[in-house]
Design an enzyme around this catalytic site. Structure first.
Site, mmCIF file in Angstrom:
data_model
loop_
_atom_site.group_PDB
_atom_site.id
_atom_site.type_symbol
_atom_site.label_atom_id
_atom_site.label_comp_id
_atom_site.label_asym_id
_atom_site.label_seq_id
_atom_site.Cartn_x
_atom_site.Cartn_y
_atom_site.Cartn_z
ATOM 1 C CG ASP A 147 -0.020 -0.128 -3.253
ATOM 2 O OD1 ASP A 147 1.005 -0.589 -2.706
ATOM 3 O OD2 ASP A 147 0.007 0.526 -4.311
ATOM 4 C CB SER B 133 4.880 0.163 -9.478
ATOM 5 O OG SER B 133 5.624 -0.011 -8.298
#
Length: 334
Positions: free
Chosen positions: A277, A178
């Site tokens: 995602d 991330s």
């Protein structure tokens, strides 16, 4: 907008300045409430599940930069100084404003990576926003990488014996999830421009569910509410003075005028994405752009369908998470 905070003796009402759902809440009195964090856990000597040992070290006092080091269970082959193992410099996720190298999620995750890949890991505890706005985290991670490579000369008063005796400084990898993957990208670009100690080169880098964004929606990203999306709001919180805002090259590496991806300073790159995602299409576009940039390294895209952002850290026992771990271990062993 008011929020009431209650403790056993008093009740107080504080006015919220900024709130990003599921992530963070800041108050006008300067206090910060992190809404999604895992507990801090201590390092361990020979983790019962993996045999990995860990310890916490200080890289810098000013600014304060720490790290948790992870060493796999030593065998006859890797317990000798001439049998050194690759080094993974790892950057945790959390939108630059939550998370920790010392969290239970990251501790468990690094134990697994280190045991399966047989690498020595340096998990960096960088400063978080909004107390320390970007580019503080980038600078901390660059300082940490330089500290690791300084062990090649073995003349630092701040050197660590694990790195000296067991780390192969000719086999350094970068990795992150991330926001940590975003840091990996930016550090990899910097290594393509600035030299590290002793001319050390980064062998490879993995970017898992990388946090990239931009002002214009791409792919399946919804047009409505784009400016109120969590990735957009988080960037405005952690780097309010960024030139170009959400189209700063550090968060949008594909914006016109961004540094060429051909300059990535590593020889192989693994991009991991997940089907559910919200950042998926950014990861795909990044991969395709690296491929078209003229970068000379080995490039791979690894997608796990029907999974959400960074699921492999939160659901480590699932078959899909184990497949991600196998791919990471293979990447770090090559």
């Amino acid at each position: 907008m008011d929020s009431t905070t209650t403790n056993p003796t008093t009740t107080t009402t504080k006015e919220i300045a900024i709130e990003i759902p599921t992530l963070i809440r800041t108050y006008k009195d300067g206090t910060v409430e992190r809404l999604f964090d895992s507990p801090i856990v201590p390092p361990s000597l020979q983790d019962p599940d993996t045999g990995v040992s860990s310890k916490d070290i200080t890289i810098s006092d000013n600014p304060s930069i720490c790290a948790r080091l992870f060493l796999p269970k030593l065998t006859q082959s890797n317990n000798q100084e001439n049998q050194k193992i690759p080094i993974l410099v790892y950057f945790h996720g959390g939108g630059f404003c939550i998370g920790s190298a010392f969290s239970s999620f990251d501790h468990r995750y690094l134990n697994l990576i280190v045991s399966q890949a047989n690498v020595l890991a340096v998990s960096v505890e960088y400063r978080l926003a909004p107390e320390h706005l970007l580019p503080a985290a980038y600078e901390d991670c660059w300082t940490a990488l330089k500290w690791v490579t300084s062990h090649l000369a073995n003349n630092s008063i701040n050197s660590d014996p694990w790195l000296l005796h067991h780390g192969d400084l000719q086999k350094i990898y970068l990795g992150g999830d991330s926001a940590g993957a975003n840091i990996v990208h930016n550090i990899a670009l910097r290594t393509g421009v600035e030299s590290l100690s002793g001319g050390v080169k980064v062998i490879g880098a993995f970017l898992s569910c990388p946090y990239f964004w931009g002002s214009k929606p791409i792919g399946s990203e919804p047009v409505a509410g784009h400016e109120q999306s969590i990735p957009h709001l988080a960037w405005n919180l952690v780097y309010p003075d960024a030139s170009g805002g959400i189209d700063n090259p550090m968060i949008n590496p594909l914006v016109p005028g961004a540094p060429s991806l051909a300059g990535l300073g590593c020889s192989k790159l693994l991009v991991i994405i997940t089907g559910k995602d919200v950042l998926r299409d950014r990861g795909v576009s990044y991969f395709e752009s690296v491929k078209k940039s003229g970068w000379k390294g080995e490039l791979e895209l690894f997608e796990v369908e029907d999974e959400d952002h960074c699921f492999h850290m939160l659901k480590i026992e699932t078959a899909n998470a184990k497949n991600v771990m196998k791919r990471l271990a293979s990447f770090l062993q090559y």
